[in-house]
Design an enzyme around this catalytic site. Sequence first.
Site, PDB file in Angstrom:
ATOM      1  N   HIS A 140      42.981 -43.036  31.788  1.00 44.04           N
ATOM      2  CA  HIS A 140      42.481 -41.677  31.765  1.00 44.04           C
ATOM      3  C   HIS A 140      43.661 -40.919  32.613  1.00 44.04           C
ATOM      4  O   HIS A 140      43.181 -39.789  32.254  1.00 44.04           O
ATOM      5  CB  HIS A 140      41.164 -41.756  32.248  1.00 44.04           C
ATOM      6  CG  HIS A 140      41.211 -42.140  33.624  1.00 44.04           C
ATOM      7  ND1 HIS A 140      41.432 -43.297  34.208  1.00 44.04           N
ATOM      8  CD2 HIS A 140      40.678 -41.335  34.608  1.00 44.04           C
ATOM      9  CE1 HIS A 140      41.187 -43.366  35.407  1.00 44.04           C
ATOM     10  NE2 HIS A 140      40.900 -42.137  35.906  1.00 44.04           N
ATOM     11  N   HIS A 166      47.321 -37.517  41.150  1.00 36.49           N
ATOM     12  CA  HIS A 166      47.232 -37.578  39.858  1.00 36.49           C
ATOM     13  C   HIS A 166      46.758 -36.204  39.019  1.00 36.49           C
ATOM     14  O   HIS A 166      46.759 -35.440  39.642  1.00 36.49           O
ATOM     15  CB  HIS A 166      45.957 -38.868  39.326  1.00 36.49           C
ATOM     16  CG  HIS A 166      44.679 -38.305  40.125  1.00 36.49           C
ATOM     17  ND1 HIS A 166      44.292 -38.509  41.303  1.00 36.49           N
ATOM     18  CD2 HIS A 166      43.701 -37.624  39.589  1.00 36.49           C
ATOM     19  CE1 HIS A 166      43.060 -38.160  41.538  1.00 36.49           C
ATOM     20  NE2 HIS A 166      42.573 -37.362  40.389  1.00 36.49           N
ATOM     21  N   HIS A 168      44.754 -33.975  36.117  1.00 34.30           N
ATOM     22  CA  HIS A 168      43.775 -33.792  34.930  1.00 34.30           C
ATOM     23  C   HIS A 168      44.228 -32.671  34.048  1.00 34.30           C
ATOM     24  O   HIS A 168      44.720 -31.550  34.191  1.00 34.30           O
ATOM     25  CB  HIS A 168      42.349 -33.414  35.593  1.00 34.30           C
ATOM     26  CG  HIS A 168      41.837 -34.424  36.325  1.00 34.30           C
ATOM     27  ND1 HIS A 168      40.857 -35.378  36.037  1.00 34.30           N
ATOM     28  CD2 HIS A 168      41.928 -34.924  37.801  1.00 34.30           C
ATOM     29  CE1 HIS A 168      40.460 -36.152  37.046  1.00 34.30           C
ATOM     30  NE2 HIS A 168      41.269 -35.976  37.942  1.00 34.30           N
ATOM     31  N   HIS A 185      45.869 -33.344  41.640  1.00 37.06           N
ATOM     32  CA  HIS A 185      44.978 -33.829  42.917  1.00 37.06           C
ATOM     33  C   HIS A 185      45.898 -34.637  43.859  1.00 37.06           C
ATOM     34  O   HIS A 185      46.378 -35.671  43.406  1.00 37.06           O
ATOM     35  CB  HIS A 185      43.740 -34.603  42.397  1.00 37.06           C
ATOM     36  CG  HIS A 185      42.903 -33.872  41.751  1.00 37.06           C
ATOM     37  ND1 HIS A 185      41.577 -34.312  40.969  1.00 37.06           N
ATOM     38  CD2 HIS A 185      42.527 -32.593  41.668  1.00 37.06           C
ATOM     39  CE1 HIS A 185      40.913 -33.339  40.486  1.00 37.06           C
ATOM     40  NE2 HIS A 185      41.465 -32.268  41.031  1.00 37.06           N
ATOM     41  N   THR A 257      35.606 -37.135  41.550  1.00 38.04           N
ATOM     42  CA  THR A 257      35.316 -36.348  40.127  1.00 38.04           C
ATOM     43  C   THR A 257      35.287 -37.478  39.222  1.00 38.04           C
ATOM     44  O   THR A 257      35.078 -37.170  37.984  1.00 38.04           O
ATOM     45  CB  THR A 257      36.287 -35.206  39.744  1.00 38.04           C
ATOM     46  OG1 THR A 257      37.420 -36.035  39.629  1.00 38.04           O
ATOM     47  CG2 THR A 257      36.507 -34.006  40.626  1.00 38.04           C
ATOM     48  N   THR A 258      35.362 -38.651  39.525  1.00 42.01           N
ATOM     49  CA  THR A 258      34.982 -39.754  38.715  1.00 42.01           C
ATOM     50  C   THR A 258      34.180 -40.865  39.291  1.00 42.01           C
ATOM     51  O   THR A 258      34.178 -40.951  40.555  1.00 42.01           O
ATOM     52  CB  THR A 258      36.518 -40.564  38.315  1.00 42.01           C
ATOM     53  OG1 THR A 258      36.906 -40.888  39.521  1.00 42.01           O
ATOM     54  CG2 THR A 258      37.456 -39.473  37.465  1.00 42.01           C
TER      55      THR A 258
END
Length: 311
Positions: A140, A166, A168, A185, A257-258
């Site tokens: 992802h 990572h 998004h 992030h 957030t995951t």
Amino acid sequence: MHGVYSKIPFPPRHRFQSTQRPRKMAMARRGRQNAAASPAPSLALVVASLVTVFVFGFSSAITCTRADHVEGHMSHEMFGYENDATGPAKWGSLHKEWAVCGDGKKQSPIDITTVEPQKVKEPLMQAYKAGATTIQNRGHDYMLKWKDGNSKLTVHGKEYTLKQVHWHEPSEHTINGTRFDAEMHMVHEDPSMARAVVSVLLSTKAGQPNAVLTEMAPHFKNLAGKEKAEEEVKEPVDPSTWVDKTSGYYRYDGSLTTPPCTEGVIWTIMSKIGDASKEQIDLLKTVATTVEPNARPAQKLNDRIVSYFEV
């Protein structure tokens, strides 16, 4: 972060229309196979099997827990971003350890609309150094992970170590409802596994390339569409210039957030928007063979306060 920045008006008032379009995500569906009939096993075989299951299960639990501490993410196969059975609205019911995703009161990301200016200026206290890294396709997102603990961030007098970075696409945090093209992030941890994340919002509006994404581009291309693939980054990676030290920032208490959406994460979102080119944003989308977003919708602020710090 290199490049031209545009400061968000304070309080933030402008609107930015994202060019992102909804995309579908292909979710893997796994069937179950019926076990073939077999003779009754011996007592010794049963005992051996039970021991194996116990050891394997215990080992897997340890591995999962350690992965959660280090990365803050679970397997992409276990959750998704579509409005379906594995989408964000269902995360809290997919696994008992993820219940806070559904009933937590301090969840991230959020839409930043109202802020409380801080009277005392507080520059972001970063002490980053170059270090050895690996980069991984997590299905992802792409994650850059440091092997050492050279880079430090101090928040409220506590020191955190930079563990991984990572991206998004599009951004998860929004400003007055405005969603940007991407968000970086920078995930930090202290010895107790408490986390602090520094976020940089990215926009293609100026059309300028992003120095960090330019540096990572060859690795993104090598790992495109190869879930769980990982490779060494040959040269040491230096994050000391990745965040504009002249930028003010927003800060609030939130969560991962995951899944498992662990709360107690200190979020710092830089108020200056970083540049990125459309080609670089498109490269972030190559993480999966099917183009898909990987941004969780904004969560309720509840009674939290978002502070704004000038530098």
